[in-house]
Motif scaffolding. Structure first.
Motif, mmCIF file in Angstrom:
data_model
loop_
_atom_site.group_PDB
_atom_site.id
_atom_site.type_symbol
_atom_site.label_atom_id
_atom_site.label_comp_id
_atom_site.label_asym_id
_atom_site.label_seq_id
_atom_site.Cartn_x
_atom_site.Cartn_y
_atom_site.Cartn_z
ATOM 1 N N LEU A 286 -76.777 56.361 -74.969
ATOM 2 C CA LEU A 286 -76.916 57.288 -76.374
ATOM 3 C C LEU A 286 -78.756 57.841 -76.580
ATOM 4 O O LEU A 286 -78.942 58.913 -76.662
ATOM 5 N N GLN A 287 -79.414 56.984 -76.556
ATOM 6 C CA GLN A 287 -80.617 56.876 -76.669
ATOM 7 C C GLN A 287 -80.711 57.397 -75.811
ATOM 8 O O GLN A 287 -82.028 58.166 -75.891
ATOM 9 N N HIS A 288 -81.067 57.366 -74.500
ATOM 10 C CA HIS A 288 -81.452 58.222 -72.707
ATOM 11 C C HIS A 288 -81.067 59.889 -73.261
ATOM 12 O O HIS A 288 -81.229 60.415 -72.466
ATOM 13 N N GLY A 289 -79.717 59.452 -73.443
ATOM 14 C CA GLY A 289 -79.064 60.705 -73.264
ATOM 15 C C GLY A 289 -78.907 60.774 -71.854
ATOM 16 O O GLY A 289 -78.639 60.476 -70.777
ATOM 17 N N CYS A 290 -78.992 62.768 -71.603
ATOM 18 C CA CYS A 290 -79.233 62.818 -69.881
ATOM 19 C C CYS A 290 -80.289 63.093 -68.869
ATOM 20 O O CYS A 290 -80.455 63.424 -67.615
ATOM 21 N N ALA B 45 -71.710 70.146 -73.381
ATOM 22 C CA ALA B 45 -71.745 68.605 -73.686
ATOM 23 C C ALA B 45 -72.689 67.260 -73.119
ATOM 24 O O ALA B 45 -72.591 67.067 -72.079
ATOM 25 N N ARG B 46 -72.425 66.333 -73.691
ATOM 26 C CA ARG B 46 -73.243 65.260 -73.636
ATOM 27 C C ARG B 46 -71.670 64.370 -73.349
ATOM 28 O O ARG B 46 -71.470 63.872 -74.390
ATOM 29 N N VAL B 47 -71.859 63.771 -72.596
ATOM 30 C CA VAL B 47 -70.293 62.866 -72.101
ATOM 31 C C VAL B 47 -70.829 61.961 -71.657
ATOM 32 O O VAL B 47 -71.511 61.591 -71.075
ATOM 33 N N ILE B 48 -70.387 60.388 -72.486
ATOM 34 C CA ILE B 48 -70.574 59.548 -72.297
ATOM 35 C C ILE B 48 -69.042 58.058 -71.450
ATOM 36 O O ILE B 48 -68.339 58.677 -72.892
ATOM 37 N N VAL B 49 -69.077 57.743 -70.405
ATOM 38 C CA VAL B 49 -68.403 57.570 -69.964
ATOM 39 C C VAL B 49 -68.559 55.781 -70.348
ATOM 40 O O VAL B 49 -68.671 55.285 -69.838
ATOM 41 N N ASP B 50 -67.418 55.162 -70.576
ATOM 42 C CA ASP B 50 -68.023 53.614 -71.262
ATOM 43 C C ASP B 50 -66.373 53.208 -70.443
ATOM 44 O O ASP B 50 -65.790 52.518 -70.316
ATOM 45 N N LEU B 51 -66.803 52.176 -69.111
ATOM 46 C CA LEU B 51 -66.059 51.633 -68.352
ATOM 47 C C LEU B 51 -66.088 49.787 -68.699
ATOM 48 O O LEU B 51 -65.823 49.384 -68.142
ATOM 49 N N ARG C 280 -70.563 59.895 -80.949
ATOM 50 C CA ARG C 280 -71.238 59.555 -81.853
ATOM 51 C C ARG C 280 -72.661 60.349 -81.888
ATOM 52 O O ARG C 280 -73.101 60.099 -80.374
ATOM 53 N N GLY C 281 -73.000 60.680 -82.654
ATOM 54 C CA GLY C 281 -73.952 61.388 -82.713
ATOM 55 C C GLY C 281 -73.795 62.356 -81.999
ATOM 56 O O GLY C 281 -73.046 63.207 -81.845
#
Length: 163
Positions: free
Chosen positions: A152-156, A86-92, A53-54
């Motif tokens: 996604l908006q605030h990223g890291c 890498a920008r990783v987002i884990v959706d729990l 995503r982006g």
């Protein structure tokens, strides 16, 4: 005497230089998607699905996440954290249950992402999951947010690298 052996799931005649060879299982080659190669997303599994995503890679985890499902989860997290920066987002949010196996995998993926100049964020809204993260101190390191859009908006920027 049996003169065949397994090669990638098939029986083939044993080489002439091996007298008395017996059938020996030879593992099939690991597909590139399972090898954690940068830019290659693992196949969708019942407990893990990865998508881009982006500029972020989102790993959605669902169902019961425990020692039995850890190999699939590890493959997804490793692939997501492999590329430099890498920008990783884990959706729990879809996860119903997780044990310490997942906590270890989250720590591992976060470390790997940070070492390559990236980050790992978590989306989590279930109170019992947030309590577990807080009890083990991972709430400070992972800084869970409530929505994928927030992550996604605030990223890291909300993740502290040395927590």
């Amino acid at each position: 005497m049996d003169t065949t052996h397994h090669r990638q799931g098939a029986l083939e005649p044993a080489p002439a230089s091996v007298p008395g060879a017996v059938p020996v299982p030879v593992p099939a080659p690991v597909p590139a998607s399972a090898a954690g190669l940068p830019g290659v997303l693992p196949a969708r599994r019942p407990t893990a699905h990865t998508r881009v995503r982006g500029a972020a890679t989102v790993v959605e985890l669902r169902g019961s996440l425990d020692l039995a499902t850890a190999p699939d989860i590890r493959a997804h997290l490793d692939a997501a954290a492999a590329p430099p920066g890498a920008r990783v987002i884990v959706d729990l949010r879809p996860a119903e249950f997780f044990d310490c196996s997942l906590l270890g995998l989250l720590c591992r993926a976060r470390r790997r992402a940070l070492e390559s100049g990236g980050c790992l964020g978590v989306v989590c809204t279930r109170p019992r999951h947030l309590r577990i993260l807080e009890a083990v101190g991972l709430d400070r390191a992972l800084r869970p947010v409530a929505t994928l859009e927030d992550a996604l908006q605030h990223g890291c920027e909300h993740v502290q690298p040395h927590s």
